[in-house]
Design a protein around this motif. Structure first.
Motif, PDB file in Angstrom:
ATOM      1  N   VAL A  10      -5.816  -4.847 -13.286  1.00 31.67           N
ATOM      2  CA  VAL A  10      -5.553  -3.589 -13.897  1.00 31.67           C
ATOM      3  C   VAL A  10      -4.307  -3.747 -14.422  1.00 31.67           C
ATOM      4  O   VAL A  10      -3.170  -4.108 -13.732  1.00 31.67           O
ATOM      5  CB  VAL A  10      -5.803  -2.433 -12.839  1.00 31.67           C
ATOM      6  N   VAL A  11      -3.951  -3.094 -15.521  1.00 28.71           N
ATOM      7  CA  VAL A  11      -2.643  -2.896 -16.252  1.00 28.71           C
ATOM      8  C   VAL A  11      -2.368  -1.397 -16.267  1.00 28.71           C
ATOM      9  O   VAL A  11      -2.893  -0.754 -17.229  1.00 28.71           O
ATOM     10  CB  VAL A  11      -2.472  -3.651 -17.659  1.00 28.71           C
ATOM     11  N   ILE A  55      -7.388   9.026 -12.484  1.00 28.64           N
ATOM     12  CA  ILE A  55      -8.304   9.693 -11.336  1.00 28.64           C
ATOM     13  C   ILE A  55      -9.156   8.713 -10.877  1.00 28.64           C
ATOM     14  O   ILE A  55      -9.804   7.807 -11.374  1.00 28.64           O
ATOM     15  CB  ILE A  55      -8.755  10.959 -12.044  1.00 28.64           C
ATOM     16  N   GLY A  56      -9.408   8.546  -9.430  1.00 27.96           N
ATOM     17  CA  GLY A  56     -10.434   7.693  -8.740  1.00 27.96           C
ATOM     18  C   GLY A  56      -9.894   6.292  -8.729  1.00 27.96           C
ATOM     19  O   GLY A  56     -10.581   5.356  -9.048  1.00 27.96           O
ATOM     20  N   LEU A  57      -8.585   6.130  -8.472  1.00 28.32           N
ATOM     21  CA  LEU A  57      -7.809   4.999  -8.735  1.00 28.32           C
ATOM     22  C   LEU A  57      -8.099   3.957  -7.424  1.00 28.32           C
ATOM     23  O   LEU A  57      -8.366   2.715  -7.922  1.00 28.32           O
ATOM     24  CB  LEU A  57      -6.367   5.295  -8.531  1.00 28.32           C
ATOM     25  N   ALA A  58      -8.330   4.547  -6.345  1.00 30.05           N
ATOM     26  CA  ALA A  58      -8.768   3.713  -5.202  1.00 30.05           C
ATOM     27  C   ALA A  58     -10.064   2.880  -5.819  1.00 30.05           C
ATOM     28  O   ALA A  58     -10.038   1.513  -5.630  1.00 30.05           O
ATOM     29  CB  ALA A  58      -8.713   4.195  -3.836  1.00 30.05           C
ATOM     30  N   LYS A  59     -11.119   3.458  -6.165  1.00 28.69           N
ATOM     31  CA  LYS A  59     -12.239   2.717  -6.660  1.00 28.69           C
ATOM     32  C   LYS A  59     -11.936   1.586  -7.591  1.00 28.69           C
ATOM     33  O   LYS A  59     -12.401   0.561  -7.626  1.00 28.69           O
ATOM     34  CB  LYS A  59     -13.240   3.833  -6.973  1.00 28.69           C
ATOM     35  N   GLU A  60     -10.882   2.166  -8.708  1.00 31.15           N
ATOM     36  CA  GLU A  60     -10.739   1.046  -9.883  1.00 31.15           C
ATOM     37  C   GLU A  60     -10.114  -0.264  -9.191  1.00 31.15           C
ATOM     38  O   GLU A  60     -10.352  -1.116  -9.741  1.00 31.15           O
ATOM     39  CB  GLU A  60      -9.697   1.977 -10.669  1.00 31.15           C
ATOM     40  N   LEU A  61      -9.303   0.003  -8.103  1.00 32.69           N
ATOM     41  CA  LEU A  61      -8.466  -1.337  -7.551  1.00 32.69           C
ATOM     42  C   LEU A  61      -9.485  -2.015  -6.533  1.00 32.69           C
ATOM     43  O   LEU A  61      -8.964  -3.076  -6.232  1.00 32.69           O
ATOM     44  CB  LEU A  61      -7.181  -0.721  -6.841  1.00 32.69           C
ATOM     45  N   GLU A  62     -10.402  -1.575  -6.081  1.00 32.96           N
ATOM     46  CA  GLU A  62     -11.100  -2.324  -5.151  1.00 32.96           C
ATOM     47  C   GLU A  62     -11.419  -3.705  -5.544  1.00 32.96           C
ATOM     48  O   GLU A  62     -12.115  -3.956  -6.566  1.00 32.96           O
ATOM     49  CB  GLU A  62     -12.634  -1.426  -4.962  1.00 32.96           C
ATOM     50  N   GLY A  63     -11.063  -4.385  -4.680  1.00 33.66           N
ATOM     51  CA  GLY A  63     -11.637  -5.981  -5.005  1.00 33.66           C
ATOM     52  C   GLY A  63     -10.842  -6.774  -6.213  1.00 33.66           C
ATOM     53  O   GLY A  63     -11.317  -7.500  -6.587  1.00 33.66           O
ATOM     54  N   LEU A  64      -9.891  -6.163  -6.894  1.00 35.67           N
ATOM     55  CA  LEU A  64      -9.352  -6.652  -7.826  1.00 35.67           C
ATOM     56  C   LEU A  64      -8.184  -7.947  -7.446  1.00 35.67           C
ATOM     57  O   LEU A  64      -8.134  -7.843  -6.284  1.00 35.67           O
ATOM     58  CB  LEU A  64      -8.181  -5.789  -8.556  1.00 35.67           C
ATOM     59  N   ASP A  65      -7.836  -8.988  -8.477  1.00 37.03           N
ATOM     60  CA  ASP A  65      -7.046  -9.724  -8.208  1.00 37.03           C
ATOM     61  C   ASP A  65      -5.480  -9.547  -8.109  1.00 37.03           C
ATOM     62  O   ASP A  65      -4.665  -9.874  -7.245  1.00 37.03           O
ATOM     63  CB  ASP A  65      -7.354 -11.038  -9.043  1.00 37.03           C
ATOM     64  N   ALA A  66      -5.221  -8.532  -9.149  1.00 34.65           N
ATOM     65  CA  ALA A  66      -3.823  -8.326  -9.253  1.00 34.65           C
ATOM     66  C   ALA A  66      -3.924  -6.758  -9.989  1.00 34.65           C
ATOM     67  O   ALA A  66      -4.654  -6.326 -10.883  1.00 34.65           O
ATOM     68  CB  ALA A  66      -3.013  -9.138  -9.981  1.00 34.65           C
ATOM     69  N   VAL A  67      -2.629  -6.108 -10.024  1.00 37.09           N
ATOM     70  CA  VAL A  67      -2.467  -4.863 -10.478  1.00 37.09           C
ATOM     71  C   VAL A  67      -1.036  -4.901 -11.012  1.00 37.09           C
ATOM     72  O   VAL A  67       0.071  -5.555 -10.524  1.00 37.09           O
ATOM     73  CB  VAL A  67      -2.139  -3.643  -9.417  1.00 37.09           C
ATOM     74  N   VAL A 100       0.264   2.551  -4.582  1.00 32.27           N
ATOM     75  CA  VAL A 100       0.359   2.226  -3.054  1.00 32.27           C
ATOM     76  C   VAL A 100      -0.809   3.015  -2.383  1.00 32.27           C
ATOM     77  O   VAL A 100      -1.468   2.523  -1.289  1.00 32.27           O
ATOM     78  CB  VAL A 100       1.632   2.217  -2.639  1.00 32.27           C
ATOM     79  N   GLU A 101      -0.733   4.259  -2.646  1.00 32.90           N
ATOM     80  CA  GLU A 101      -1.746   5.118  -1.801  1.00 32.90           C
ATOM     81  C   GLU A 101      -3.103   4.573  -1.828  1.00 32.90           C
ATOM     82  O   GLU A 101      -4.093   4.634  -1.140  1.00 32.90           O
ATOM     83  CB  GLU A 101      -1.640   6.432  -2.061  1.00 32.90           C
ATOM     84  N   ALA A 102      -3.628   4.405  -3.298  1.00 28.38           N
ATOM     85  CA  ALA A 102      -4.854   3.651  -3.615  1.00 28.38           C
ATOM     86  C   ALA A 102      -5.053   2.507  -2.746  1.00 28.38           C
ATOM     87  O   ALA A 102      -6.200   2.033  -2.451  1.00 28.38           O
ATOM     88  CB  ALA A 102      -4.860   3.537  -5.047  1.00 28.38           C
ATOM     89  N   LEU A 103      -3.799   1.595  -3.031  1.00 29.29           N
ATOM     90  CA  LEU A 103      -4.015   0.366  -2.377  1.00 29.29           C
ATOM     91  C   LEU A 103      -4.615   0.553  -0.797  1.00 29.29           C
ATOM     92  O   LEU A 103      -5.283  -0.241  -0.074  1.00 29.29           O
ATOM     93  CB  LEU A 103      -3.022  -0.457  -2.325  1.00 29.29           C
ATOM     94  N   ARG A 104      -3.831   1.387  -0.276  1.00 35.88           N
ATOM     95  CA  ARG A 104      -4.237   1.701   1.162  1.00 35.88           C
ATOM     96  C   ARG A 104      -5.713   2.142   1.357  1.00 35.88           C
ATOM     97  O   ARG A 104      -6.268   1.796   2.452  1.00 35.88           O
ATOM     98  CB  ARG A 104      -3.288   2.851   1.671  1.00 35.88           C
ATOM     99  N   ALA A 105      -6.320   2.977   0.502  1.00 39.20           N
ATOM    100  CA  ALA A 105      -7.586   3.165   0.658  1.00 39.20           C
ATOM    101  C   ALA A 105      -8.526   2.251   0.476  1.00 39.20           C
ATOM    102  O   ALA A 105      -9.810   2.424   0.406  1.00 39.20           O
ATOM    103  CB  ALA A 105      -7.723   4.405  -0.352  1.00 39.20           C
ATOM    104  N   CYS A 106      -8.099   1.150  -0.133  1.00 38.43           N
ATOM    105  CA  CYS A 106      -9.236  -0.087  -0.505  1.00 38.43           C
ATOM    106  C   CYS A 106      -9.615  -0.842   0.490  1.00 38.43           C
ATOM    107  O   CYS A 106      -9.024  -1.185   1.661  1.00 38.43           O
ATOM    108  CB  CYS A 106      -8.554  -0.935  -1.585  1.00 38.43           C
ATOM    109  N   ALA A 107     -10.888  -1.206   0.598  1.00 40.29           N
ATOM    110  CA  ALA A 107     -11.329  -2.027   1.698  1.00 40.29           C
ATOM    111  C   ALA A 107     -11.051  -3.406   1.559  1.00 40.29           C
ATOM    112  O   ALA A 107     -10.587  -4.233   2.335  1.00 40.29           O
ATOM    113  CB  ALA A 107     -13.062  -1.746   1.805  1.00 40.29           C
ATOM    114  N   GLN A 108     -11.152  -3.929   0.402  1.00 39.61           N
ATOM    115  CA  GLN A 108     -10.744  -5.116  -0.251  1.00 39.61           C
ATOM    116  C   GLN A 108      -9.473  -5.081  -1.196  1.00 39.61           C
ATOM    117  O   GLN A 108      -9.689  -4.630  -2.254  1.00 39.61           O
ATOM    118  CB  GLN A 108     -12.048  -6.011  -0.888  1.00 39.61           C
ATOM    119  N   ARG A 109      -8.340  -5.343  -0.670  1.00 35.08           N
ATOM    120  CA  ARG A 109      -7.140  -5.139  -1.646  1.00 35.08           C
ATOM    121  C   ARG A 109      -6.731  -6.381  -2.674  1.00 35.08           C
ATOM    122  O   ARG A 109      -7.114  -7.179  -2.034  1.00 35.08           O
ATOM    123  CB  ARG A 109      -6.050  -4.858  -0.763  1.00 35.08           C
ATOM    124  N   PRO A 110      -6.351  -5.870  -3.713  1.00 33.76           N
ATOM    125  CA  PRO A 110      -5.767  -6.872  -4.788  1.00 33.76           C
ATOM    126  C   PRO A 110      -4.775  -7.470  -3.806  1.00 33.76           C
ATOM    127  O   PRO A 110      -4.040  -7.321  -3.083  1.00 33.76           O
ATOM    128  CB  PRO A 110      -5.175  -5.907  -5.645  1.00 33.76           C
TER     129      PRO A 110
END
Ligand SMILES: NC(=O)c1ccc[n+]([C@@H]2O[C@H](COP(=O)([O-])OP(=O)(O)OC[C@H]3O[C@@H](n4cnc5c(N)ncnc54)[C@H](OP(=O)(O)O)[C@@H]3O)[C@@H](O)[C@H]2O)c1
Length: 305
Positions: A10-11, A55-67, A100-110
């Motif tokens: 994600v950029v 909006i819905g950032l955590a879902k977007e960051l789930e399982g990514l390689d990098a932000v 950072v808050e969205a990363l906290r909510a991810c099950a599989q973090r970038p």
């Protein structure tokens, strides 16, 4: 150490000067890229990139390689009134905190967060070289950069590798500082600003993109690093070089005159961005043998002008 893949990224702020070039480079190497923007309905992005709102950032960051986070209101766009200062800060610290808050909510973090910062971190200096070992300086920009970096650092506690590239003045053909600096020179109105000895620490856009990608991929990189070319120059030397490349004369304005005019016209923006500077060196990048394609201002201007 194995290279970190950048298959899905994600950029944030991917519609800007640096973001557009980064997105193109990522797409060219086969990454799946999502651009995060405030205007998902109208944002123009390179073909092949997806566009999403915040909006819905955590879902977007789930399982990514990098932000990659490049979001922030333009520093040099308007006078720094109290309201503008608040916006410049909120538009950097706010999106960083949201990420950072969205990363906290991810099950599989970038694995990696590359969060932009700026060499303004070091504040104004004299002509001694500045490296990553220098402490933070004083002034509005130095405070802003510390808050910006401070907002990203908690991602480390979440197991994410945090990279804080401190960007120098980005030189590009279309956009950023170079066209603004070249315009008065083309009109025969170029001159040194103030005494002209203030450091101008710059980087070619192409080198910056390569540097961001190298740092994201290679686990040897971590924390803050200077994203500047190995040869910072004085403002006077840079404008002389511009004038030579554009075959134009410079105005022999006395330093005090440009100082007073810039302070009157632009206030603290004129002082902190144009009349003060520092000679910032890319110590970490050189230590990790990053191959700069445009190490000198001559090489960069030959390519860009
Ligand atoms: N260019 C330089 O010389 C330089 C030097 C030092 C540091 N930097 C820093 O590096 C980053 C990237 O630079 P750049 O030149 O590519 O910047 P840019 O062209 O101004 O783009 C920044 C992006 O940030 C987003 N943005 C603007 N205001 C925002 C807000 N209030 N909230 C959330 N997002 C906002 C915009 O995307 P949307 O409109 O799509 O949301 C914009 O495309 C910036 O943070 C900048 O301060 C740049």
């Amino acid at each position: 150490m194995a290279e970190q893949p950048l298959n899905r990224v994600v950029v944030a702020g991917g519609t800007g000067l640096v973001g557009r070039a980064l997105v193109k480079a990522l797409l060219a190497q086969g990454s799946q890229v999502t651009v995060l923007t405030r205007h998902p309905g109208s944002a123009v992005v390179p073909t092949g990139a997806r566009v999403r709102g915040w909006i819905g950032l955590a879902k977007e960051l789930e399982g990514l390689d990098a932000v990659f986070n490049l979001a922030g209101e333009g520093l040099a766009d308007r006078r720094w009134t109290q309201g503008r200062r608040a916006l410049l800060r909120a538009s950097r610290v706010g999106p960083t905190e949201e990420i950072v808050e969205a990363l906290r909510a991810c099950a599989q973090r970038p694995a990696v967060l590359v969060n932009a910062s700026a060499i303004g971190y070091y504040g104004p200096g004299d002509d001694s070289p500045v490296s990553e070992l220098n402490p933070a300086g004083k002034g509005f920009l130095a405070d802003l950069c510390q808050a910006w970096e401070g907002a990203a650092l908690p991602a480390r506690d979440l197991g994410v590798r945090v990279l804080l590239p401190r960007l120098g003045v980005v030189l590009a053909r279309d956009g950023g500082a170079l066209p603004k600096m070249a315009r008065p020179v083309r009109l025969g109105l170029g001159s040194r600003l103030g005494h002209g000895r203030q450091g101008l620490s710059w980087i070619h856009l192409q080198d910056l993109v390569a540097l961001l990608l190298a740092a994201a991929r290679n686990p040897a990189w971590g924390g803050p690093f200077n994203a500047t070319a190995p040869e910072p120059v004085s403002q006077a030397a840079f404008v002389r070089l511009l004038a030579r490349r554009l075959h134009r004369p410079l105005l022999p304005l006395p330093g005090w005159l440009s100082s007073i005019s810039l302070r009157l016209l632009l206030g603290d923006l004129g002082r902190e961005l144009l009349l003060e500077g520092a000679y910032v060196h890319p110590g970490k990048a050189e230590g990790l043998d990053f191959p700069f394609r445009f190490p000198t201002p001559e090489a960069a201007l030959d390519d860009l002008l």
